[in-house]
Write a protein that holds these residues in place. Sequence first.
Motif, mmCIF file in Angstrom:
data_model
loop_
_atom_site.group_PDB
_atom_site.id
_atom_site.type_symbol
_atom_site.label_atom_id
_atom_site.label_comp_id
_atom_site.label_asym_id
_atom_site.label_seq_id
_atom_site.Cartn_x
_atom_site.Cartn_y
_atom_site.Cartn_z
ATOM 1 N N SER A 278 2.773 3.889 -7.546
ATOM 2 C CA SER A 278 2.708 5.227 -6.291
ATOM 3 C C SER A 278 2.833 5.349 -5.285
ATOM 4 C CB SER A 278 2.141 6.435 -7.758
ATOM 5 O OG SER A 278 0.948 6.053 -6.884
ATOM 6 N N ASP A 279 2.142 4.067 -4.743
ATOM 7 C CA ASP A 279 2.009 4.585 -3.149
ATOM 8 C C ASP A 279 2.790 3.641 -2.324
ATOM 9 O OD1 ASP A 279 1.520 3.687 -0.007
ATOM 10 O OD2 ASP A 279 -0.730 3.791 -0.352
ATOM 11 N N PRO A 280 4.369 3.715 -2.091
ATOM 12 C CA PRO A 280 5.428 2.740 -1.348
ATOM 13 C C PRO A 280 4.900 1.978 -0.410
ATOM 14 C CG PRO A 280 5.308 5.386 -0.571
ATOM 15 C CD PRO A 280 4.529 4.802 -1.561
ATOM 16 N N SER A 281 3.797 1.556 0.551
ATOM 17 C CA SER A 281 2.856 1.026 1.701
ATOM 18 C C SER A 281 2.190 0.555 0.633
ATOM 19 C CB SER A 281 2.711 1.730 2.069
ATOM 20 O OG SER A 281 1.352 2.344 1.795
ATOM 21 N N ARG A 282 2.006 0.585 -0.410
ATOM 22 C CA ARG A 282 0.809 -1.014 -0.640
ATOM 23 C C ARG A 282 1.306 -1.980 -1.282
ATOM 24 N NH1 ARG A 282 -3.136 0.645 -6.171
ATOM 25 N NH2 ARG A 282 -4.524 -1.566 -5.746
ATOM 26 N N SER B 179 -2.045 -6.330 -3.309
ATOM 27 C CA SER B 179 -4.119 -5.627 -3.356
ATOM 28 C C SER B 179 -4.289 -5.332 -4.775
ATOM 29 C CB SER B 179 -3.431 -4.679 -2.227
ATOM 30 O OG SER B 179 -2.629 -3.230 -3.019
ATOM 31 N N THR C 69 -0.488 5.591 -12.239
ATOM 32 C CA THR C 69 0.270 5.807 -10.902
ATOM 33 C C THR C 69 -0.866 4.090 -9.690
ATOM 34 O OG1 THR C 69 -2.195 6.521 -11.326
ATOM 35 C CG2 THR C 69 -0.496 8.536 -10.680
ATOM 36 N N ASP C 70 -0.431 3.210 -10.285
ATOM 37 C CA ASP C 70 -0.910 2.595 -9.746
ATOM 38 C C ASP C 70 0.052 1.561 -8.663
ATOM 39 O OD1 ASP C 70 0.302 1.904 -11.794
ATOM 40 O OD2 ASP C 70 -0.661 -0.205 -12.157
ATOM 41 N N SER D 139 5.359 -4.914 0.574
ATOM 42 C CA SER D 139 4.909 -3.765 -0.295
ATOM 43 C C SER D 139 5.483 -2.845 -1.471
ATOM 44 C CB SER D 139 5.293 -2.259 1.002
ATOM 45 O OG SER D 139 6.850 -2.134 1.185
ATOM 46 N N SER E 207 7.467 -0.166 -1.619
ATOM 47 C CA SER E 207 9.113 0.423 -1.776
ATOM 48 C C SER E 207 9.768 -1.507 -0.992
ATOM 49 C CB SER E 207 8.357 1.210 -0.503
ATOM 50 O OG SER E 207 8.116 0.316 0.774
#
Length: 332
Positions: free
Chosen positions: A65-69, A73, A62-63, A22, A24
């Motif tokens: 910015s989601d720590p769980s992504r 993906s 923002t691509d 991920s 994160s």
Amino acid sequence: MLLRIRSRDGLERVQVGGPHVSISQLNALIESQLQIPIHNQTLSTDRNLLLVKTPADLLRFTDMSDPSRPLSSLNLSHGSVVFLYYQGERTVRGGAPVCPAGSFGRKMTMDDLIAKQTRITRQESPHCDSVSFDRDSANAFQRYVNETLAFAVKRGGFMYGTVSEEGRVEVDFIYEPPQQGMEDDLILLRDPEEEKLVDAIAAGLGRKRVGFIFTQTIMQDKKDYNFSNKEVLQAAELHAESGLKEWVTVVVKLEANEDGDADVHFEAFQMSDMCVKLFKEGWFVTEFGEDDDPKLSKMKKEVVVGGKDVKEVDNDFFLVVVKIIDHQVHNS
């Protein structure tokens, strides 16, 4: 799996467990392997992250910015490049060891001493406030390279206009020398006599040469750079030759948008003061081999970048972003 991390310090590598990792977890690996705190990291697959000027600009990226992504993906795999922005100072790992001089080691020449003192950092602000294009001139140029040439060959030309007291460059027309069949890395072909004639006509209209404009072809593998090393050389040469501190270099390129269609983009830059200075003093290597990385400029002597002595410099270190606006020339 190995990821290449490109920051203002150059290209470094981080070992990760695989594409299932991920964002994160990647942040944590960067902190442990590159010594950059997680809270100070902004990551993106967009190279323009390295050109931001203010903290507010970071909000556009923002691509990642989601720590769980998961990395998968984002189509990140072994050898992929991730761009990293951070503020503050750090000690870059793997820096060159300090060598003794004088009677205890190698004697240093004056050139060595000068090279040791030459540090390349990003220039934060351009000398021109913005560049404004006459809409008709800009549209005519982009239609020609898009519809007629289909971005298959490179074209270049000079921009003519005025410079305001506030430092705004206004481009009223573009002169394109008749260089037919320009290949991917061929420099702008010039005719001094014809250029003098165009300069004289422009002067009669109250205009002067204010910048350089060129196109990149769709065949260039330019995912990791804004200018190639050869484009940097030509842009630096013309900037140095102009003697105009507000001189602007504009690149026109074709890029895919979110819908999968192709859009024509104008991007404006100034070559940094350091870039122009190094070009004038003959620091740049001007011959390239087939295996040379186009996103790196080669230097004849070592310079200091991010605390390391190097002979290859990321081209983006030499670029200063300039804002683009437009205007309409009214012919009376």
